[in-house]
Motif scaffolding. Structure first.
Motif, PDB file in Angstrom:
ATOM      1  N   SER A 240      48.145  45.151  45.992  1.00  0.00           N
ATOM      2  CA  SER A 240      46.749  45.122  46.439  1.00  0.00           C
ATOM      3  C   SER A 240      46.411  43.776  47.068  1.00  0.00           C
ATOM      4  CB  SER A 240      45.804  45.399  45.267  1.00  0.00           C
ATOM      5  OG  SER A 240      46.010  46.679  44.731  1.00  0.00           O
ATOM      6  N   GLU A 241      47.043  42.705  46.571  1.00  0.00           N
ATOM      7  CA  GLU A 241      46.816  41.382  47.152  1.00  0.00           C
ATOM      8  C   GLU A 241      47.251  41.344  48.604  1.00  0.00           C
ATOM      9  OE1 GLU A 241      48.154  37.991  44.990  1.00  0.00           O
ATOM     10  OE2 GLU A 241      47.658  38.845  43.037  1.00  0.00           O
ATOM     11  N   ASN A 242      48.343  42.040  48.929  1.00  0.00           N
ATOM     12  CA  ASN A 242      48.813  42.062  50.316  1.00  0.00           C
ATOM     13  C   ASN A 242      47.828  42.805  51.218  1.00  0.00           C
ATOM     14  OD1 ASN A 242      51.224  40.743  49.580  1.00  0.00           O
ATOM     15  ND2 ASN A 242      52.162  42.671  48.993  1.00  0.00           N
ATOM     16  N   ILE A 243      47.234  43.876  50.683  1.00  0.00           N
ATOM     17  CA  ILE A 243      46.224  44.611  51.458  1.00  0.00           C
ATOM     18  C   ILE A 243      45.015  43.718  51.729  1.00  0.00           C
ATOM     19  CG2 ILE A 243      44.644  46.586  51.436  1.00  0.00           C
ATOM     20  CD1 ILE A 243      46.693  48.066  49.731  1.00  0.00           C
ATOM     21  N   VAL A 244      44.585  42.991  50.702  1.00  0.00           N
ATOM     22  CA  VAL A 244      43.440  42.090  50.857  1.00  0.00           C
ATOM     23  C   VAL A 244      43.772  40.979  51.846  1.00  0.00           C
ATOM     24  CG1 VAL A 244      41.996  40.390  49.676  1.00  0.00           C
ATOM     25  CG2 VAL A 244      42.452  42.604  48.610  1.00  0.00           C
ATOM     26  N   ASP A 245      44.990  40.451  51.793  1.00  0.00           N
ATOM     27  CA  ASP A 245      45.389  39.396  52.740  1.00  0.00           C
ATOM     28  C   ASP A 245      45.277  39.885  54.178  1.00  0.00           C
ATOM     29  OD1 ASP A 245      45.884  37.568  50.753  1.00  0.00           O
ATOM     30  OD2 ASP A 245      48.035  37.994  50.635  1.00  0.00           O
ATOM     31  N   MET A 246      45.652  41.139  54.428  1.00  0.00           N
ATOM     32  CA  MET A 246      45.525  41.692  55.780  1.00  0.00           C
ATOM     33  C   MET A 246      44.057  41.840  56.173  1.00  0.00           C
ATOM     34  SD  MET A 246      48.594  44.494  56.224  1.00  0.00           S
ATOM     35  CE  MET A 246      48.170  45.445  54.764  1.00  0.00           C
TER      36      MET A 246
ATOM     37  N   LEU B   8      33.773  44.521  46.703  1.00  0.00           N
ATOM     38  CA  LEU B   8      35.186  44.606  47.052  1.00  0.00           C
ATOM     39  C   LEU B   8      36.048  43.883  46.028  1.00  0.00           C
ATOM     40  CD1 LEU B   8      35.033  44.034  50.926  1.00  0.00           C
ATOM     41  CD2 LEU B   8      35.489  46.178  49.720  1.00  0.00           C
ATOM     42  N   GLY B   9      35.524  42.795  45.453  1.00  0.00           N
ATOM     43  CA  GLY B   9      36.272  42.066  44.432  1.00  0.00           C
ATOM     44  C   GLY B   9      36.501  42.899  43.186  1.00  0.00           C
ATOM     45  N   LEU B  10      35.484  43.646  42.769  1.00  0.00           N
ATOM     46  CA  LEU B  10      35.639  44.555  41.629  1.00  0.00           C
ATOM     47  C   LEU B  10      36.672  45.636  41.936  1.00  0.00           C
ATOM     48  CD1 LEU B  10      31.897  45.040  40.594  1.00  0.00           C
ATOM     49  CD2 LEU B  10      33.632  43.801  39.299  1.00  0.00           C
TER      50      LEU B  10
ATOM     51  N   ASN C   3      39.939  35.361  45.893  1.00  0.00           N
ATOM     52  CA  ASN C   3      39.984  34.912  44.500  1.00  0.00           C
ATOM     53  C   ASN C   3      39.554  35.996  43.528  1.00  0.00           C
ATOM     54  OD1 ASN C   3      40.861  32.380  45.308  1.00  0.00           O
ATOM     55  ND2 ASN C   3      38.805  31.521  45.398  1.00  0.00           N
ATOM     56  N   ALA C   4      38.577  36.829  43.926  1.00  0.00           N
ATOM     57  CA  ALA C   4      38.141  37.924  43.053  1.00  0.00           C
ATOM     58  C   ALA C   4      39.259  38.936  42.847  1.00  0.00           C
ATOM     59  CB  ALA C   4      36.913  38.611  43.646  1.00  0.00           C
ATOM     60  N   THR C   5      40.056  39.173  43.877  1.00  0.00           N
ATOM     61  CA  THR C   5      41.180  40.109  43.758  1.00  0.00           C
ATOM     62  C   THR C   5      42.189  39.628  42.730  1.00  0.00           C
ATOM     63  OG1 THR C   5      40.910  40.783  46.073  1.00  0.00           O
ATOM     64  CG2 THR C   5      43.039  41.247  45.034  1.00  0.00           C
ATOM     65  N   ARG C   6      42.390  38.334  42.638  1.00  0.00           N
ATOM     66  CA  ARG C   6      43.375  37.773  41.691  1.00  0.00           C
ATOM     67  C   ARG C   6      42.763  37.405  40.351  1.00  0.00           C
ATOM     68  NH1 ARG C   6      44.557  35.266  46.664  1.00  0.00           N
ATOM     69  NH2 ARG C   6      43.220  33.506  46.093  1.00  0.00           N
ATOM     70  N   SER C   7      41.454  37.523  40.206  1.00  0.00           N
ATOM     71  CA  SER C   7      40.770  36.971  39.033  1.00  0.00           C
ATOM     72  C   SER C   7      41.196  37.625  37.722  1.00  0.00           C
ATOM     73  CB  SER C   7      39.251  37.095  39.210  1.00  0.00           C
ATOM     74  OG  SER C   7      38.866  38.461  39.308  1.00  0.00           O
ATOM     75  N   ILE C   8      41.385  38.930  37.694  1.00  0.00           N
ATOM     76  CA  ILE C   8      41.755  39.607  36.448  1.00  0.00           C
ATOM     77  C   ILE C   8      43.180  39.238  36.043  1.00  0.00           C
ATOM     78  CG2 ILE C   8      42.011  41.836  35.301  1.00  0.00           C
ATOM     79  CD1 ILE C   8      39.142  41.130  35.988  1.00  0.00           C
TER      80      ILE C   8
END
Length: 289
Positions: A185-191, A171-173, A97-102
């Protein structure tokens, strides 16, 4: 009488995550907003905080505990498994959620200025609100099996929570800022999130990893999530074992004296790097969004 003129500050510049503390009221509003939006129109509402980890637990317990007979070599395997799942779920939900927050709050960011760090930090607190009922269920299950923790074990649980939250914010920042410019970047986080459950001793016990990695086992122990999960096991699972059972599987040596402080050091370093990258990229968030 002339009023003193305060020093001018460049618009859009702040003190980073320190400003989150100065805007605690805004942080509370964002947390409430996220919780309301997430369960708007939902039939079960907050009960989803129980349903998802329960389904994960049942799947892993049947597949590993029953079919692969992991529960035979691990006393109270259900407690061991669930203690790891609730903490890893907190980390994965926070970071995702932090990755998508901005990007998800692009309309608000384009209209007004407020500390951008509020958005990733607020998602971590929303995840903490979901963690609490899961911990209550875990404590109830532990009590049924004769749980009798020490005060140090209870304090260690709080420390493990803050360790995981610190890593999630860092990591979220980092990925939240990168996601504004590079949406993959979302795909990297998903992995990363797909690997986390298997990269920590949630489904298995740590001696299995030590036997395979040998002298390189210390690299595995430098993972803050690994240390936090092991502390949860020490606090929730170990006190449910009988003396005979406790002799079969011990906690990693130097868990609190060496690996816990080391993990905090790694998480703090990640937070510093994430904050520096975030401050560097946040200047042009409004234009990029």
């Amino acid at each position: 009488m002339a009023q003193p003129v305060s020093e001018l500050v460049q618009p859009g510049r702040g003190r980073g995550i320190v400003d989150v503390y100065k805007h605690k009221f805004l942080l509370q509003l964002l947390v409430r907003k996220e919780i309301k939006i997430r369960y708007r129109g939902s039939v079960l509402g907050l009960l989803w905080s129980y349903v998802k980890p329960l389904m994960q637990f049942l799947i892993y317990f049947v597949a590993l505990g029953v079919f692969l007979d992991m529960q035979k070599g691990t006393p109270n395997y259900a407690i061991y498994l669930f203690a790891g799942i609730v903490l890893v779920n907190f980390f994965t939900e926070s970071l995702g959620n932090a990755t998508r927050s901005i990007v998800d709050n692009r309309d608000l960011i384009r209209k007004i200025y407020l500390p951008r760090e509020l958005f990733p930090v607020s998602t971590v607190w929303v995840s903490a609100a979901h963690l609490l009922p899961q911990v209550v269920v875990l404590v109830g299950a532990c009590l049924l099996t004769g749980w009798s923790p020490s005060i140090w074990q209870l304090l260690a649980v709080i420390g493990a929570f803050f360790l995981t939250a610190l890593l999630s914010i860092g990591l979220g920042l980092l990925f939240g800022a990168a996601n504004v410019y590079f949406r993959d970047s979302e795909n990297i986080v998903d992995m990363i999130l797909m690997i986390v459950t298997w990269a920590s001793p949630v489904l298995y016990v740590w001696p299995m990893v030590q036997r395979v990695m040998g002298p390189w086992f210390f690299l595995y122990q430098l993972n803050p999530v690994t240390v936090a999960v092991e502390i949860f096991h020490w606090a929730f699972w170990s006190p449910t074992l009988s003396p005979a059972q406790a002799g079969t599987i011990s906690m990693p040596p130097d868990l609190l004296t060496v690996w816990f402080p080391s993990a905090f050091g790694v998480a703090a370093l990640v937070l510093v790097i994430g904050q520096l990258v975030f401050m560097k990229l946040s200047v042009h968030f409004a234009q990029e969004l």
